[in-house]
Each structure stands twice: as structure tokens, then as C-alpha cells.
Design a protein around this motif. Structure first.
Motif: not given
Length: 421
Positions: A53-61, A104-109, A207-212
Motif C-alpha cells: 500500500l505504501f510502496a509509492p511513498f516509502v522510497g521517497a521517505f 514499521g517494517a515497510a518503512a524500514y526496508s 500524486i507526483s510520488l505515485f506517478h514517479d
């Protein structure tokens, strides 16, 4: 490798140790709450749900600040999940609390793998991944053993004599101990050095993060090397997550083991993975990483053979072999995927794409396994179907790679440094 690398390894060890001990304890909690059997694999389902679910955002985080801080925040979220699990009084609330640990694990990886590409040159990535996977698997072994021991009646009785406030059951005491492991990991994260990478946030709009993210997914799947390595690691992690629960159920049916003993067999598989990872780090270079694909085909065949095993020592040997084959073929493929992802789009984004695909594979395979359990399919049939699926899928991936190579040689791209996104 340097002090920073070993600090990362230490933090990863304790965080992964807690993750794996917590899974066993969470299963015990569901048993205490009289949850139906098909909910057991759903534990892992909700754990990896936020990866997708959070894959589009955790990379940017992960790329927005020093990755040591990212991992500190992530382990703090895991501690919050443990607190909620401690107070869970219903199977649904237990699943919800365990999902928070998964958040927490999703944000950590992305941070734990992304920092390797920031800290080390490409030629050291296979060795670094061998260390990372070997130590992670070591923590899996110890974590599952600790989880099994914590719920063993004799040890649980000793823990309950401490008389801590609000601690009334073995599961309560176990969760408190696991929280301490997460705390050690979080403190260790604070000592990870900054790699000097620019962490300015280029885009904040979701939206930009999702597009990226969609662009990065397409880019990695269109890359002739990235698509093969991503297909292999997606299959591996989906199969590995399902195998955890298959081993538990098989040990119950074939050997008559309770949860605390069956959990030890999960550790046996992890021993094999550690051995395979170490061998791969020593024997397989990044440029020859794709040569290990046939090992995955063999792994599926060996998995099917466990159906005929009734002796515990023969089971141990086979499980070590299965783990060894898995570790040997996934470490080079993981290193190749990290390398291509880093070149194509940057560390954080590439790991987020990797996590999205791999955990989507986990969700799909766990859902299928839970469905089979729902329909009361015998575990031996499940194992046969599982092994056949792994072997056939790996054969298809190998044909895919050979077809790519027949059209255009892409192996020369390994080790290049050009950035495309």
C-alpha cells in the motif's frame, strides 16, 4: 567494509530477530484467542500489506533523510505495534496490531538495503548482500528459536514468576522481551553514519510520488536484467513466506510437533539459507549472478520430496538443503536487482519497487495458501503443488532470460554507472 557497515548489520540483526520471534508469539496469541486456523497465514498477510500500500511513498521517505534516522523511526513504529499487540483482546485487534509492526517494517526496508548502495561500490554489493542475508537469516534462526522458547510452558512459567505489572500470560511476557530487542535496534540505528548523500525532498505531492513510482516500476520491469532479477526475488519471497507456514503445518501432521517445536524447524531452513548466502557471496560475482537461476528449479523439486519424510533428522537435512539452495540463488539475484535499480532510479526508489513486487507476491501466495487451508486441502497436496509451482515458474523465468539474451546481450550493462531516472 568499515564501521558504518557493521553498525548497520548490528541494527538489522536485532530488528530482524524481534520480527521473527514476534511472528511465533503472535501465532501463539491467535491460538490463545481461539482464532480459526486459516487466520494464521493472514498474520503474515497483514504484516506485508503496508509494503504494498505504501510502496509509492516509502522510497521517497527513505531518501528524504539520513537512513539511520529512517530506521530509528521505523523501529519505533514497531515498538508501538508491540504495545498494541500486548493489549489485544480479540483476534481482529491482534491482526491490526501486528499490521502496525508491518508498517514499521515497510518503512524500514528501503533504508536498510538502500544504504548499502550509498555506502559501498558496485563490486562489493554481492559480498554485502551475503553479509546482510547471512546475518538476517542468523537472526531468523535465533528469532524463531527464541519465539519458540518463550512460549514453551517451562520457560513461560519462569517468566511469569517475575510478576511484572499487567503481565498475566506467557504471550504477555514474550511481547515485553521482544520490545526490548526492537529498542536495542532503534538505539543502534542512531550510530549509523551519514553517507553524505543529498537528502533534499524533491517532490512532496502524493500524486507526483505515485506517478514517479509507477514510472520506476515500468522502468525496472522493462530493463532486461531488472525484470529477470525482480521476477526471481518476487517468487523467492512469496515462496519463502508461504514455506514458513507450510513447515509449521507439516511438522504438526508428519511429526506431531506443537508450535514451539515446529518453530525450531523454521530455524533449520534459515540455517540452510545462511549457508547458501555465504557460499554465493564467495563463489558468485555480480556479473555471473544470472547463472544461478537453475538452482531455483532444483529447490522446487527438493521441496516436493519432503512429503515422503517421517523422520525428524532426515527432515532436518532436507530443510537445510532447501534453505541452502534458496540462499545460493537469491543473494546474487538480489544484488543484481539492487545494482540495476540503483543505476536506473536511485536506491530508495528501487528498493520500494522491489518491496512492492516481492510483497505483492507474498500476499498472492499467502492468500492462496489460506484458501487451501480454508478448503481443508491436505498439507501433503499443498506441498506438492507448492514445489511444482516454484520449479515451473523458475523454468519459465530461465526461458525468458535466454530469450532476452538471444535478441540482445544485456550482460555488459552489469557494472555500468549511468543514471536513467
Amino acid at each position: 567494509m568499515g564501521r558504518g557497515f557493521y553498525t548497520i548489520m548490528g541494527a538489522q540483526f536485532f530488528s530482524s530477530l524481534a520480527d521473527n520471534a514476534l511472528l511465533v508469539v503472535a501465532i501463539a496469541l491467535l491460538i490463545d484467542l481461539h482464532a480459526p486456523e486459516y487466520l494464521t497465514p493472514i498474520l503474515k498477510f497483514v504484516f506485508v500489506l503496508f509494503y504494498v500500500l505504501f510502496a509509492p511513498f516509502v522510497g521517497a521517505f527513505a531518501d528524504s533523510m539520513a537512513k539511520g534516522w529512517v530506521m530509528f523511526i521505523s523501529n519505533s513504529i514497531k515498538i508501538i505495534g508491540c504495545i498494541l499487540l500486548f493489549f489485544a483482546a480479540h483476534q481482529i485487534s491482534a491482526l491490526g496490531a501486528y499490521a502496525i509492526v508491518g508498517l514499521g517494517a515497510a518503512a524500514y526496508s528501503p533504508a536498510k538495503y538502500g544504504i548499502l548502495t550509498e555506502l559501498l561500490p558496485p563490486e562489493k554489493l554481492v559480498i554485502a548482500n551475503g553479509w546482510m542475508e547471512g546475518l538476517t537469516v542468523g537472526s531468523i534462526i535465533l528469532g524463531t528459536v527464541i519465539g519458540g522458547l518463550l512460549i514453551t510452558p517451562s520457560i513461560a512459567a519462569v517468566l511469569l514468576t517475575i510478576n511484572l505489572p499487567l503481565v498475566n500470560t506467557a504471550v504477555d511476557a514474550s511481547i515485553i522481551i521482544i520490545m526490548l530487542f526492537y529498542l536495542i535496534a532503534a538505539i543502534t540505528n542512531l550510530f549509523i553514519p551519514d553517507t553524505g548523500i543529498d537528502h533534499r525532498i524533491l517532490k512532496k505531492n502524493p500524486i507526483s510520488l505515485f506517478h514517479d513510482f509507477v514510472t520506476c516500476v515500468r522502468l525496472l520491469w522493462s530493463d532486461k536484467l531488472g525484470q529477470i532479477s525482480l521476477a526471481v526475488t518476487t517468487l523467492f519471497w512469496g515462496a519463502g513466506a508461504t514455506l514458513q507456514f507450510i513447515v509449521l503445518k507439516w511438522a504438526e501432521v508428519a511429526l506431531g510437533y506443537a508450535l514451539n517445536k515446529a518453530a525450531l524447524l523454521q530455524g533449520v531452513v534459515a540455517v540452510g539459507i545462511a549457508l547458501g548466502a555465504v557460499l554465493a557471496a564467495k563463489l558468485v560475482s555480480l556479473r555471473r549472478s544470472l547463472d544461478v537461476i537453475p538452482i531455483g528449479i532444483l529447490m522446487g523439486i527438493v521441496v516436493i520430496s519432503i512429503v515422503f519424510v517421517r523422520d525428524v533428522w532426515l527432515a532436518v537435512i532436507l530443510l537445510v538443503i532447501i534453505g541452502g539452495l534458496a540462499g545460493f540463488f537469491v543473494v546474487p539475484m538480489n544484488a543484481l536487482l539492487q545494482h540495476r535499480g540503483h543505476i536506473l532510479m536511485g536506491a530508495g526508489h528501487s528498493i520500494a519497487v522491489q518491496n512492492f513486487n516481492e510483497n505483492l507476491g507474498i500476499l498472492a501466495m499467502l492468500s492462496l495458501y489460506a484458501l487451501l487451508i480454508w478448503f481443508d486441502v491436505h498439507i501433503y497436496i499443498v506441498i506438492a503443488l507448492f514445489g511444482l509451482f516454484v520449479s515451473v515458474t523458475m523454468i519459465m523465468v530461465r526461458k525468458w532470460h535466454l530469450s532476452n539474451q538471444s535478441k540482445q546481450d544485456s550482460l555488459h550493462l552489469i557494472g555500468t554507472q549511468e543514471r536513467q531516472f
